[in-house]
Design an enzyme around this catalytic site. Structure first.
Site, PDB file in Angstrom:
ATOM      1  N   SER A 131       0.817  -1.207   0.000  1.00  0.00           N
ATOM      2  CA  SER A 131       0.000   0.000   0.000  1.00  0.00           C
ATOM      3  C   SER A 131       0.851   1.258   0.000  1.00  0.00           C
ATOM      4  O   SER A 131       1.902   1.310   0.633  1.00  0.00           O
ATOM      5  CB  SER A 131      -0.918   0.026   1.230  1.00  0.00           C
ATOM      6  OG  SER A 131      -1.673   1.222   1.244  1.00  0.00           O
ATOM      7  N   LYS A 185      -4.671  -6.139   3.670  1.00  0.00           N
ATOM      8  CA  LYS A 185      -4.621  -5.054   2.677  1.00  0.00           C
ATOM      9  C   LYS A 185      -6.036  -4.680   2.226  1.00  0.00           C
ATOM     10  O   LYS A 185      -6.350  -3.499   2.003  1.00  0.00           O
ATOM     11  CB  LYS A 185      -3.779  -5.493   1.481  1.00  0.00           C
ATOM     12  CG  LYS A 185      -3.777  -4.514   0.297  1.00  0.00           C
ATOM     13  CD  LYS A 185      -3.271  -3.136   0.678  1.00  0.00           C
ATOM     14  CE  LYS A 185      -2.869  -2.299  -0.533  1.00  0.00           C
ATOM     15  NZ  LYS A 185      -3.871  -2.179  -1.584  1.00  0.00           N
ATOM     16  N   HIS A 188      -7.539  -2.621   4.895  1.00  0.00           N
ATOM     17  CA  HIS A 188      -6.898  -1.305   4.792  1.00  0.00           C
ATOM     18  C   HIS A 188      -7.617  -0.462   3.746  1.00  0.00           C
ATOM     19  O   HIS A 188      -7.944   0.709   3.974  1.00  0.00           O
ATOM     20  CB  HIS A 188      -5.426  -1.472   4.410  1.00  0.00           C
ATOM     21  CG  HIS A 188      -4.769  -0.231   3.902  1.00  0.00           C
ATOM     22  ND1 HIS A 188      -4.979   0.267   2.622  1.00  0.00           N
ATOM     23  CD2 HIS A 188      -3.911   0.644   4.486  1.00  0.00           C
ATOM     24  CE1 HIS A 188      -4.307   1.380   2.445  1.00  0.00           C
ATOM     25  NE2 HIS A 188      -3.637   1.632   3.568  1.00  0.00           N
ATOM     26  N   ASN A 189      -7.882  -1.055   2.582  1.00  0.00           N
ATOM     27  CA  ASN A 189      -8.520  -0.302   1.511  1.00  0.00           C
ATOM     28  C   ASN A 189      -9.962   0.063   1.846  1.00  0.00           C
ATOM     29  O   ASN A 189     -10.449   1.130   1.462  1.00  0.00           O
ATOM     30  CB  ASN A 189      -8.463  -1.102   0.209  1.00  0.00           C
ATOM     31  CG  ASN A 189      -7.084  -1.077  -0.418  1.00  0.00           C
ATOM     32  OD1 ASN A 189      -6.090  -0.819   0.265  1.00  0.00           O
ATOM     33  ND2 ASN A 189      -7.000  -1.340  -1.694  1.00  0.00           N
ATOM     34  N   GLU A 192      -9.741   2.944   3.984  1.00  0.00           N
ATOM     35  CA  GLU A 192      -9.374   4.066   3.099  1.00  0.00           C
ATOM     36  C   GLU A 192     -10.622   4.667   2.443  1.00  0.00           C
ATOM     37  O   GLU A 192     -10.789   5.887   2.403  1.00  0.00           O
ATOM     38  CB  GLU A 192      -8.403   3.557   2.047  1.00  0.00           C
ATOM     39  CG  GLU A 192      -7.976   4.558   1.000  1.00  0.00           C
ATOM     40  CD  GLU A 192      -7.123   3.901  -0.065  1.00  0.00           C
ATOM     41  OE1 GLU A 192      -7.438   4.074  -1.264  1.00  0.00           O
ATOM     42  OE2 GLU A 192      -6.151   3.200   0.293  1.00  0.00           O
TER      43      GLU A 192
END
Length: 474
Positions: A131, A185, A188-189, A192
């Site tokens: 990332s 991940k 995480h996105n 985001e």
């Protein structure tokens, strides 16, 4: 060809090219290959003084021959079949201890499948989340690893060298077996998506509710970046708001169409959360908001048909930018609380034993959601609270900022300014802090039409029925 490259990388798109340059900058010699071979020559021309650290290879055979055994190969290609195809083509050319690393934005289910197949065949494989966008790939991303620990340990020195650093500590961590890295991940996105939506809603209130110019919004975001909201996303929001379109001289935000794109990882987060029974309502609201933004013509027709109330706050409003700042702080914390709850549930379901404090530490630099708040989250998660907001530090911070979130949501609703992510954060807080909710009515309904049974508040057991059941049977 002499085998002298330390690592191999396949896929010289933006992210692959930047990661290759990062590796070369850190002293590694890298063999590079791309399916469209003309891209290899272009990359070598663009590499400049670093070109001598690369071994360009037009064929997979030459690529494999250029690598020192045991070989370490990174794939930076789009998710799906573009990952499976080079793996299938490479395996007959590789030795049994040669490692393939998928560093793209893979769906973690695909990573689990690939890891299981590799393990059955006795071959090493890693799936790592990377990332930070192009800048992160070039100068130091956050790296989330998944797969066999021995395979991770083998390449950890290189991954740590190219990763972002936080106070001298590399933001590169092994998360667990098979698809653990890509799952982290994905979450995480999802966070985001939510963080960006919360900021966009705050901007919307400043623009439509308080009638502030883009440059005024920029000043506010820039000031906020010096306090509790310090983060990459707040920083770039100020820069975006302050930018001027060279073609028209207008603020950039006034010429950007309000239709948001997405690659799908936020959607994956919402889907997995539903499958695991984890409430990530702020992320779900952010995904829905992007979907709604794509329907520009529909929204134009809706505005024409219903002529909604003027989107501005009443002249006697007491809502100010300090309220917006505090509401954004509360919304951000509640969003992260949902994300870490999802990670906990996935960890239990998959037996990953995800290292929650280390996840927060990995996100402190390099990645898109990096912020000063993550350091406090890492500390709070060490104590394993039932929910992030139950940790003393965040319980106090949410208690102080929650009134502003409530005020912003209520005021925005009254002014017909949509704030779906903020409203979702507020409702989530109100729900997890209400010991007696309304699901008893739902259980009664389910038992009435389907005899599903329910638990009682005054007796042990799980299969009680209401008096309506006998009435149905008569």
């Amino acid at each position: 060809m002499t085998a002298h490259a330390d690592f191999g990388l396949i896929g010289l798109g933006t992210m692959g090219a930047m990661l290759s340059l990062n590796m070369a900058d850190n002293g590694f010699r890298v063999a590079v290959h791309n399916r469209t071979t003309s891209r290899i020559a272009t990359f070598m021309d663009e590499a400049g003084e670093l070109a001598s650290r690369f071994v360009p290879c037009d064929t997979l055979e030459a690529f494999v021959a250029a690598l020192k055994p045991p070989r370490n190969i990174i794939l930076m290609v789009p998710a799906g079949a573009p990952v499976d195809d080079p793996i299938e083509a490479l395996r007959p050319l590789l030795d049994s201890n040669d490692l393939i690393i998928d560093a793209g934005n893979a769906n973690f289910h695909d990573t689990v499948r690939r890891a299981n197949k590799a393990e059955q065949d006795g071959l090493p494989f890693l799936g790592i989340g990377v990332s930070g966008g192009a800048e992160g790939a070039r100068f130091g991303p956050a790296i989330m690893g998944g797969g066999l620990k021995a395979a991770w340990d083998r390449v950890a020195p290189m991954l740590s060298a190219i990763a972002a650093q936080y106070e001298g500590q590399p933001c590169a961590t092994w998360m667990g077996q098979d698809g653990a890295g890509h799952f982290v991940k994905t979450v995480h996105n999802g966070i985001e998506y939510a963080d960006m939506q919360l900021i966009a809603e705050t901007y919307g209130i400043m623009r439509d509710g308080l009638d502030l110019s883009s440059s005024a919004c920029a000043e506010i975001f820039t000031a906020w970046n010096e306090g509790a909201l310090q983060s990459y996303l707040i920083e770039i929001s100020g820069k975006v708001a302050n930018s001027v379109d060279p073609a028209t001289g207008q603020p950039m935000l006034d010429v950007i169409l309000d239709s948001a794109g997405q690659k799908g990882t936020g959607r994956w987060t919402a889907i997995e959360a539903q499958m695991l029974g984890a409430p990530v309502t702020v992320i779900e609201a952010a995904v829905a908001a992007r979907n709604l933004s794509a329907g520009k013509s529909l929204r134009q027709e809706g505005e024409r048909l219903f002529t909604p109330a003027e989107r501005s706050l009443p002249t006697d409003t007491t809502l100010n930018t300090d309220d917006l700042r505090d509401a954004l702080i509360a919304g951000k914390i509640l969003c992260y609380a949902q994300g870490f709850d999802l990670l906990e549930k996935a960890s239990d379901d998959r037996s990953w034993n995800l290292p929650m404090p280390d996840i927060a530490k990995t996100w402190r630099e390099g990645c898109i959601i990096r912020s000063s708040m993550l350091n406090d989250m890492a500390t709070a998660l060490e104590a394993k609270p039932a929910n992030l907001i139950f940790a003393p530090y965040f319980a106090d911070l949410v208690s102080r900022t929650l009134p502003a979130l409530r005020k912003v949501v209520v005021t925005a609703a009254g002014a017909a300014i949509p704030v779906p992510a903020m409203a979702a954060a507020l409702t989530y807080f109100d729900t997890i802090t209400q010991s007696r909710g309304t699901a008893n009515m739902i259980q009664g309904q389910r038992d009435f039409f389907g005899a599903h049974g329910f638990q009682r508040t005054d007796q042990e057991g799980t299969d009680f029925h209401g008096p309506w059941l006998n009435q149905h049977l008569k």
